[in-house]
Scaffold this active site. Structure first.
Site, short mmCIF file in Angstrom:
data_model
loop_
_atom_site.label_atom_id
_atom_site.label_comp_id
_atom_site.label_asym_id
_atom_site.label_seq_id
_atom_site.Cartn_x
_atom_site.Cartn_y
_atom_site.Cartn_z
N ALA A 17 0.83 -1.21 0.00
CA ALA A 17 0.00 0.00 0.00
C ALA A 17 0.87 1.26 0.00
O ALA A 17 0.54 2.25 -0.65
CB ALA A 17 -0.93 -0.01 1.20
N ASP A 159 2.94 -11.37 -12.22
CA ASP A 159 3.55 -12.51 -12.92
C ASP A 159 3.64 -12.22 -14.42
O ASP A 159 4.63 -12.52 -15.08
CB ASP A 159 2.71 -13.77 -12.67
CG ASP A 159 2.43 -13.96 -11.19
OD1 ASP A 159 3.39 -14.11 -10.43
OD2 ASP A 159 1.25 -13.91 -10.79
N HIS A 187 -1.95 -17.85 -8.85
CA HIS A 187 -0.81 -17.00 -8.51
C HIS A 187 0.01 -17.74 -7.44
O HIS A 187 -0.09 -17.47 -6.25
CB HIS A 187 -1.29 -15.64 -7.98
CG HIS A 187 -0.16 -14.85 -7.36
ND1 HIS A 187 0.87 -14.34 -8.11
CD2 HIS A 187 0.11 -14.51 -6.08
CE1 HIS A 187 1.72 -13.72 -7.31
NE2 HIS A 187 1.29 -13.81 -6.07
P1 NAI Z 1 2.28 -6.33 4.73
O1 NAI Z 1 2.37 -7.37 5.79
O2 NAI Z 1 3.35 -5.30 4.63
O3 NAI Z 1 0.89 -5.58 4.84
C1 NAI Z 1 -0.31 -6.23 5.00
C2 NAI Z 1 -1.23 -5.32 5.78
O4 NAI Z 1 -2.51 -5.95 5.82
C3 NAI Z 1 -0.79 -5.09 7.21
O5 NAI Z 1 -0.76 -3.70 7.51
C4 NAI Z 1 -1.87 -5.82 8.01
O6 NAI Z 1 -2.10 -5.23 9.29
C5 NAI Z 1 -3.07 -5.69 7.08
N1 NAI Z 1 -4.16 -6.61 7.37
C6 NAI Z 1 -4.12 -7.87 7.86
N2 NAI Z 1 -5.35 -8.35 8.03
C7 NAI Z 1 -6.21 -7.39 7.62
C8 NAI Z 1 -7.61 -7.30 7.57
N3 NAI Z 1 -8.39 -8.28 7.96
N4 NAI Z 1 -8.15 -6.15 7.09
C9 NAI Z 1 -7.38 -5.13 6.68
N5 NAI Z 1 -6.04 -5.16 6.74
C10 NAI Z 1 -5.46 -6.28 7.21
O7 NAI Z 1 2.13 -7.15 3.36
P2 NAI Z 1 2.34 -6.65 1.87
O8 NAI Z 1 3.76 -6.87 1.48
O9 NAI Z 1 1.76 -5.30 1.73
O10 NAI Z 1 1.50 -7.76 1.07
C11 NAI Z 1 0.10 -7.85 1.21
C12 NAI Z 1 -0.43 -9.11 0.57
O11 NAI Z 1 -0.22 -9.12 -0.83
C13 NAI Z 1 0.23 -10.40 1.07
O12 NAI Z 1 -0.77 -11.38 1.24
C14 NAI Z 1 1.14 -10.79 -0.07
O13 NAI Z 1 1.42 -12.18 -0.07
C15 NAI Z 1 0.28 -10.38 -1.24
N6 NAI Z 1 0.97 -10.24 -2.52
C16 NAI Z 1 0.28 -10.61 -3.65
C17 NAI Z 1 0.82 -10.47 -4.90
C18 NAI Z 1 0.08 -10.90 -6.11
O14 NAI Z 1 0.67 -10.83 -7.20
N7 NAI Z 1 -1.17 -11.34 -6.04
C19 NAI Z 1 2.17 -9.90 -5.06
C20 NAI Z 1 2.79 -9.49 -3.83
C21 NAI Z 1 2.20 -9.66 -2.61
#
Ligand code: NAI
Length: 334
Positions: A17, A159, A187
């Site tokens: 974010a 990807d 993914h």
């Molecule tokens: P991050 O851990 O830095 O941030 C995730 C945020 O989500 C945290 O601030 C956390 O408190 C919040 N969160 C957790 N549960 C929540 C809920 N129920 N409601 C609202 N917020 C909540 O992780 P990051 O690096 O920002 O990644 C986020 C997600 O994106 C991960 O699941 C990661 O695996 C996924 N991802 C997916 C990709 C894709 O291509 N589809 C690529 C890269 C990451």
């Protein structure tokens, strides 16, 4: 100037974010004439951090950003949404089984799906990023029966961009010279990056990627595994997962959903399979090549699938079916 649209980003205090919000707020996604209200959802313990993000967004002094609403309440976050970008999810902790991760996320995406159903506009476009993205998207979709299934998509654009970039690096061109790569399926590391239908511009002429690369072993071997394992390689090097490239891919995906794909070009997106395309079973959230017009995606049909591709497409469908079955078990026991 038109009326502002309401855009939600969940996981708004997280690292993706942090790279994503500026791009959205300055007009990279919905256009330079589209004002917006940004809604930011995260969990209660992150509200302090989220306030810092709000302050920074204010300090960017962006003309399109009419209001920023930071909250830990779904009824506030999901109200009257035009677009929901669901990034927040439960991360995989050390020692955590895939099944436990799935269970924790079914809970989150069931609740957010129900909130979409109850509070968002019926026209809302939902983009799921949080992993396991395909199955989280399916969970949200099934929990929001009053919103058309077509409004739900999940991110495989990172990807897709990785595949384009690998071909461009190999041929010493830039990524915009490469088009129509495809990511099929999940993914995850079972995804199938496919360049059988991709083309590249070389000296002003479009040629098939396979003809330009002239190395089938690489295209069927290291190219595929490099794209499949790229997320893990970034984590190993950076000690953090992809964030800048993920944010860029979310911008690309959402911009195309909003404004359409260029003529003659298709992109990859996780969408609901109706069972009529490429032998993918009905009811899976599977990544396909799509074109988009009038905010509506359409699967590109009629591409020739050889035996090599068939095997890979079926393997990733099988994994998605297993995830779906596991999620259904948790959904019904919730
Ligand atoms: P991050 O851990 O830095 O941030 C995730 C945020 O989500 C945290 O601030 C956390 O408190 C919040 N969160 C957790 N549960 C929540 C809920 N129920 N409601 C609202 N917020 C909540 O992780 P990051 O690096 O920002 O990644 C986020 C997600 O994106 C991960 O699941 C990661 O695996 C996924 N991802 C997916 C990709 C894709 O291509 N589809 C690529 C890269 C990451």
């Amino acid at each position: 100037m038109c009326d502002p649209i309401n855009v939600l980003v969940t996981g708004a205090a997280g690292q993706i974010a942090y790279s994503l919000l500026y791009g959205i707020a300055k007009g990279d996604v919905f256009g330079k004439d589209q004002p917006l209200v940004l809604k930011l959802l995260d969990i209660t313990p992150m509200m302090g951090v989220l306030q810092g993000v709000v302050m920074e967004l204010q300090d960017c002094a962006l003309p399109l950003l009419k209001e920023v609403i930071a909250t830990d309440k779904e009824e506030v976050a999901f109200k009257d949404l035009d677009v929901a970008i669901l990034v927040g999810s439960m991360p995989r902790r050390e020692g955590m089984e895939r099944k436990d991760l799935l269970k924790a996320n079914v809970k989150i995406f069931k609740s957010q799906g129900a909130a979409l159903d109850k509070y968002a506009k019926k026209t809302v476009k939902v983009v799921v990023v949080g992993n396991p993205a395909n199955t989280n998207c399916l969970t949200a979709l099934l929990s929001a029966p009053s919103i058309p299934k077509e409004n739900f998509t999940c991110l495989t654009r990172l990807d897709h961009n990785r595949a384009k970039a690998q071909i461009a690096l190999r041929l010493k061109v830039t990524s915009d010279d490469v088009k129509n790569v495809i990511i099929w399926g999940n993914h995850s590391s079972t995804q199938y990056p496919d360049v059988s239908h991709a083309v590249v511009k070389l000296q002003g002429k479009e040629v098939c990627v396979s003809e330009a690369v002239k190395d089938d072993n690489w295209l069927k071997g290291d190219f595929i595994s490099t794209v499949q394992q790229r997320g893990a390689a970034v984590i190993a090097a950076r000690k953090l997962s992809s964030a800048m490239s993920a944010a860029k891919a979310i911008c690309d995906h959402t911009r195309d959903l909003w404004s359409g794909t260029p003529e003659g070009e298709y992109v990859s997106m996780g969408v609901y399979s109706g069972g009529n395309s490429y032998g993918v079973p009905d009811g899976l959230l599977y990544s396909f090549p799509v074109t988009i017009q009038n905010k509506t995606w359409k699967i590109v049909e009629g591409l020739k699938i050889d035996d090599f591709s068939r095997g890979k497409m079926d393997a990733t469908a099988k994994e998605l079916q297993e995830e779906k079955d596991m999620a259904s078990e948790f959904l019904s026991s919730e």
